[in-house]
Enzyme design. Structure first.
Site, PDB file in Angstrom:
ATOM      1  N   ASP A 214       0.853  -1.182   0.000  1.00 26.20           N
ATOM      2  CA  ASP A 214       0.000   0.000   0.000  1.00 26.20           C
ATOM      3  C   ASP A 214       0.897   1.244   0.000  1.00 26.20           C
ATOM      4  OD1 ASP A 214      -2.267   1.612   0.089  1.00 26.20           O
ATOM      5  OD2 ASP A 214      -3.271   0.326   1.556  1.00 26.20           O
ATOM      6  N   GLU A 406     -10.503   6.853   4.569  1.00 25.79           N
ATOM      7  CA  GLU A 406      -9.759   6.284   5.688  1.00 25.79           C
ATOM      8  C   GLU A 406      -9.188   7.366   6.601  1.00 25.79           C
ATOM      9  OE1 GLU A 406      -5.805   4.671   4.192  1.00 25.79           O
ATOM     10  OE2 GLU A 406      -6.893   4.981   2.327  1.00 25.79           O
TER      11      GLU A 406
END
Length: 517
Positions: A214, A406
């Site tokens: 990520d 997020e």
């Protein structure tokens, strides 16, 4: 909008590709994008409901078709890799990424791995085929307290039965890449967990593609930067997403190999996997964008699929006989900020990372859908704050969350904003009313449900708000079922199907039709 058209994206990707091909080895670049509910970074594309709404449909064939449309729009801009689908199993709605989950049960996420086949097609080298990514490996939906990038303090049995199960199905369907989670399992960061990345994902599940980290995720591993690089690569990360200090990464990796801390065999293994994906995609033969599909982006045909997805995602929580609404109702008052706000109804990961309100992209708002659905003699009045003369025959109140993604989305009260609650109270005290909740998760609305004559969970429907009106006015019946348990109060969170004590406001799987007694 300027600089963010589909053509702009194709030009940008081709520019990067030209630079890659002019390098010493001339190896084509593989460009990836977060097209998580349609090609959602690009203005004018088709935006689908977020995953939680798709989970409510329980329709894997529709999800496969959504992925096919997404692949066509992504492919037309020269991009061959999508960081989707998210197969997280959200067990705590306080988590700000809950809407990226198909639901609280591994059964739904496993079912929706049909998305992978829709993206990748039968042959990755064919037009409109896009490499899929199963993310985030693994357990990010099970962190303690629902904290983003937190720690899943759960047993091995729970990890496998709930969180690994959908990835097993993804591997069976041939997913090309897997992205680890920022989060940890019992204190160990997933990007450095060799047991889960290699022993389980590769050896037990048989994953043959490559693992992509990520965004800057290896920086969160304990230790100095050399340790971060060494730990991630040796654990099983094949490609590292380095948004800024890429020269430092390359130099560090080379030093670690030269020092014998990373074996050359491990580098060869990772490179082979990445090259194999590029060969499978046909990038060596056709590295540049095929723009023949640009005119189809955001087309009526594509938006019809999104509209169907909205229709099937809606969950009717309560109905005291007010639905379906007659198209001949004399006057309808529509209230609430989410009624006429394309940015609110598309949510996060739309045009920008966290999303935003306003006319962020093209589409139809819920209000516009209502205005098109009614008969010629019906007056539709929009009162955004619900503070005007409330004299209509029926109220439709559309309230919900403001966009988030997020981090920013983590919430520990899950309440509507006070101003939104006031709108519901005003309208529902003045006339019969339907409340439509636009949100990425269940919210604590027990008292508001009691005030309304009907209450609809619309999730984050995307660009085609007319799909909401289609169902409210009876053109299509409600078929959606809750993909998550709906708690009575925040004190019950987290609560999931199968818990020893289970007393929700609405159970997992709940969903009425308009003809239920």
């Amino acid at each position: 909008r300027s600089g963010n058209t589909p053509l702009d994206w194709a030009e940008m990707v081709d520019g990067y590709q030209e630079a890659a091909l002019s390098s010493r080895l001339g190896i084509p670049m593989l460009f990836g994008v977060d097209a998580v509910h349609g090609h959602s970074n690009v203005f004018g594309t088709t935006i689908f409901p977020h995953n939680i709404g798709l989970g409510a449909t329980r329709n894997p064939e529709l999800v496969r078709e959504i992925a096919e449309v997404t692949a066509r729009e992504v492919y037309a801009t020269g991009i061959r890799w999508n960081f989707a689908p998210c197969l997280c199993v959200a067990r705590d709605e306080r988590w700000g990424r809950t809407y990226e989950s198909f639901g609280e049960s591994p059964e739904i996420a496993s079912m929706m791995t049909s998305y992978i086949e829709g993206l990748q097609g039968e042959d990755l080298s064919m037009p409109n085929a896009v490499l899929a990514t199963a993310k985030h490996w693994v357990g990010d939906g099970g962190t303690t307290g629902g904290i983003d990038q937190g720690d899943a303090q759960i047993s091995k049995e729970e990890l496998f039965d709930i969180h690994i199960a959908p990835f097993e199905e993804a591997v069976r369907r041939g997913v090309g890449t897997v992205m680890p989670s920022y989060s940890s399992w019992n204190g160990e960061k997933l990007h450095g967990d060799e047991y889960l990345l290699t022993d389980v994902l590769r050896d037990q599940l048989g994953f043959a593609g490559f693992v992509i980290s990520d965004w800057a995720a290896i920086d969160q591993l304990p230790g100095d930067y050399a340790s971060d690089v060494r730990t991630a690569i040796n654990a099983g990360v094949d490609m590292v997403m380095v948004p800024d200090e890429y020269r430092l990464f390359i130099d560090t990796l080379r030093s670690e190999v030269n020092a014998g801390n990373i074996k050359m065999e491990r580098i060869d293994e990772a490179v082979a996997r990445i090259l194999q994906a590029k060969f499978d995609l046909g990038l060596f033969d056709h590295p540049f964008s095929d723009r023949t599909g640009l005119s189809d982006i955001g087309s009526d045909e594509h938006r019809a699929v999104a509209r169907q997805a909205v229709q099937e995602s809606l969950v009717l929580l309560e109905n005291n006989g007010i639905l379906p609404i007659s198209k001949d109702t004399k006057e309808i008052v529509v209230a609430g900020q989410s009624a006429d706000n394309i940015g609110f109804q598309t949510g996060g990961w739309t045009i920008s990372w966290q999303g935003s309100g306003g006319e962020t992209t093209l589409g139809t708002t819920i209000l516009e859908g209502i205005e098109h659905a009614v008969g010629d003699k019906t007056k539709v009045t929009y009162d955004r704050r619900g503070d005007g003369p409330l004299t209509g025959d029926l109220g439709i109140v559309v309230v919900g969350e403001v966009p988030y993604a997020e981090g920013r989305g983590d919430s520990f009260n899950l309440q509507l904003r006070p101003s939104e609650r006031t709108i519901v109270e005003r309208v529902c005290n003045a006339m019969p009313c339907v409340v439509v909740l636009v949100s990425g998760r269940p919210l604590m609305v027990s008292d508001l449900i009691a005030e309304a004559d009907a209450f609809v969970a619309a999730w984050l429907p995307g660009s085609e708000g007319a799909g909401v009106a289609d169902v409210l006015f009876g053109d299509v019946d409600f078929t959606g079922r809750l993909p998550m348990t709906w708690p009575r109060s925040i004190d019950q969170v987290p609560m999931n199907i199968g818990d020893p004590v289970y007393d929700p406001l609405f159970a997992y799987g709940h969903g009425l039709t308009m003809f239920d007694e």
